[in-house]
Motif scaffolding. Structure first.
Motif, PDB file in Angstrom:
ATOM      1  N   GLY A  28       0.684  -1.304  -0.117  1.00 16.96           N
ATOM      2  CA  GLY A  28      -0.025  -0.049   0.245  1.00 16.96           C
ATOM      3  C   GLY A  28       0.960   1.296  -0.134  1.00 16.96           C
ATOM      4  O   GLY A  28       0.345   2.240   0.250  1.00 16.96           O
ATOM      5  N   ARG A  74       2.744   6.150  -4.452  1.00 14.08           N
ATOM      6  CA  ARG A  74       3.749   6.204  -5.530  1.00 14.08           C
ATOM      7  C   ARG A  74       4.691   7.304  -5.070  1.00 14.08           C
ATOM      8  O   ARG A  74       5.999   7.087  -5.475  1.00 14.08           O
ATOM      9  N   HIS A 105       6.521   0.522  -9.398  1.00 17.29           N
ATOM     10  CA  HIS A 105       5.585   0.766  -8.313  1.00 17.29           C
ATOM     11  C   HIS A 105       4.291   0.188  -8.631  1.00 17.29           C
ATOM     12  O   HIS A 105       3.732  -0.573  -7.778  1.00 17.29           O
ATOM     13  N   GLY A 137       2.546  -3.098  -6.754  1.00 17.31           N
ATOM     14  CA  GLY A 137       0.958  -3.089  -6.028  1.00 17.31           C
ATOM     15  C   GLY A 137       0.375  -4.382  -6.447  1.00 17.31           C
ATOM     16  O   GLY A 137      -0.128  -4.896  -5.813  1.00 17.31           O
ATOM     17  N   ARG A 138       0.421  -4.569  -7.724  1.00 16.45           N
ATOM     18  CA  ARG A 138      -0.285  -5.606  -8.211  1.00 16.45           C
ATOM     19  C   ARG A 138       0.122  -6.959  -7.614  1.00 16.45           C
ATOM     20  O   ARG A 138      -0.563  -7.833  -7.439  1.00 16.45           O
ATOM     21  N   ARG A 163      -0.851  -7.379  -4.240  1.00 14.15           N
ATOM     22  CA  ARG A 163      -2.412  -7.589  -3.939  1.00 14.15           C
ATOM     23  C   ARG A 163      -2.903  -9.089  -4.112  1.00 14.15           C
ATOM     24  O   ARG A 163      -3.748  -9.511  -3.730  1.00 14.15           O
TER      25      ARG A 163
END
Length: 259
Positions: free
Chosen positions: A138, A141, A200, A204-205, A208
């Motif tokens: 989380g 950026r 970045h 995140g992907r 997750r």
């Protein structure tokens, strides 16, 4: 090696099994995993204490009680497992916490490279965690760009530097850089803003997807799912993958997709 998703899975084990329960007994089967605390003190401080909501920062797991805090680091081979009363204790179960409903928490670690700390306060937890960077899960950026841009060394080493970002290890870093199309050996200070933004977004992907699995999933559509094949090929372009050392760690990348 346990990375952020694995430790998040251990946090869920601790939360679901232990939160609100009292620790009835502390069985230290191998004092070699204790860091800065004796067996006697660990038992004295924890037995009878009630476990509260655990939290994680990077690869560290903090288990607060209504007294001190237990701080876990899982090193290369550590695990935290929930066990029923009749379940056997394994050879590498170093610490066993028996709760007031007779369920147990087993800290298992074959190599014992890290271990268990005890902190008397949140300030003490901070001393144990030391100079950790912000948690990678989380992360905004702008914060990512501020912390990574201009750093010396290969970008993969920067991503794995826990004082820069907390939680990324070898597998995650390779997966993130493959998705971003950036070679692991590229100097971080040579990356432009567009490349850093791609890294970045890929981070995140990947996180997750990996956190719900409590591991870096070895999916065949991921680099992770191909890296240990006899003749590994890129899931994207089907070209051969390359393997080498970056900062002393094995790196896997696609020379056609990553530059």
């Amino acid at each position: 090696m346990p990375e952020l998703p694995d430790v998040e899975g251990f946090r869920e084990v601790l939360r679901s099994c232990g939160t609100g329960r009292r620790i009835r007994r502390v069985d230290v089967r191998d004092p070699g995993v204790l860091r800065g605390v004796t067996v006697r003190r660990l038992r004295k401080e924890l037995e009878g204490r009630r476990l509260e909501e655990p939290w994680r920062h990077g690869k560290w797991l903090v288990a607060p009680t209504d007294g001190p805090r237990v701080v876990w680091h899982f090193g290369m081979t550590g695990l935290l497992l929930a066990a029923a009363p009749g379940d056997p204790v394994a050879d590498h179960d170093r610490i066993v916490l028996t709760l007031d409903d007779d369920r147990r928490l087993h800290y298992r670690d074959q190599r014992k490279l890290q271990g268990v700390h005890l902190a008397g306060s949140d300030e003490g937890v901070g001393h144990v965690l030391g100079d950790l960077g912000p948690d990678a899960l989380g992360l905004a950026r702008d914060t990512f760009l501020e912390r990574v841009a201009g750093r010396r060394g290969a970008v993969k080493n920067v991503l794995m530097d826990q004082s820069v970002l907390a939680g990324l290890g070898n597998l995650l870093s390779d997966e993130i850089l493959w998705r971003a199309g950036v070679a692991p050996g590229r100097p971080a200070r040579d990356l432009d803003e567009a490349e850093l933004r791609r890294i970045h977004a890929a981070m995140g992907r990947v996180l997750r997807s990996a956190v719900p699995a409590a591991r870096v999933p070895p999916r065949r559509t991921w680099l992770t799912g191909r890296r240990d094949d006899r003749d590994p090929v890129c899931p994207r372009c089907r070209g051969p993958l390359s393997s080498g050392r970056t900062g002393g760690r094995r790196s896997v990348w696609c020379p056609a997709c990553q530059s």
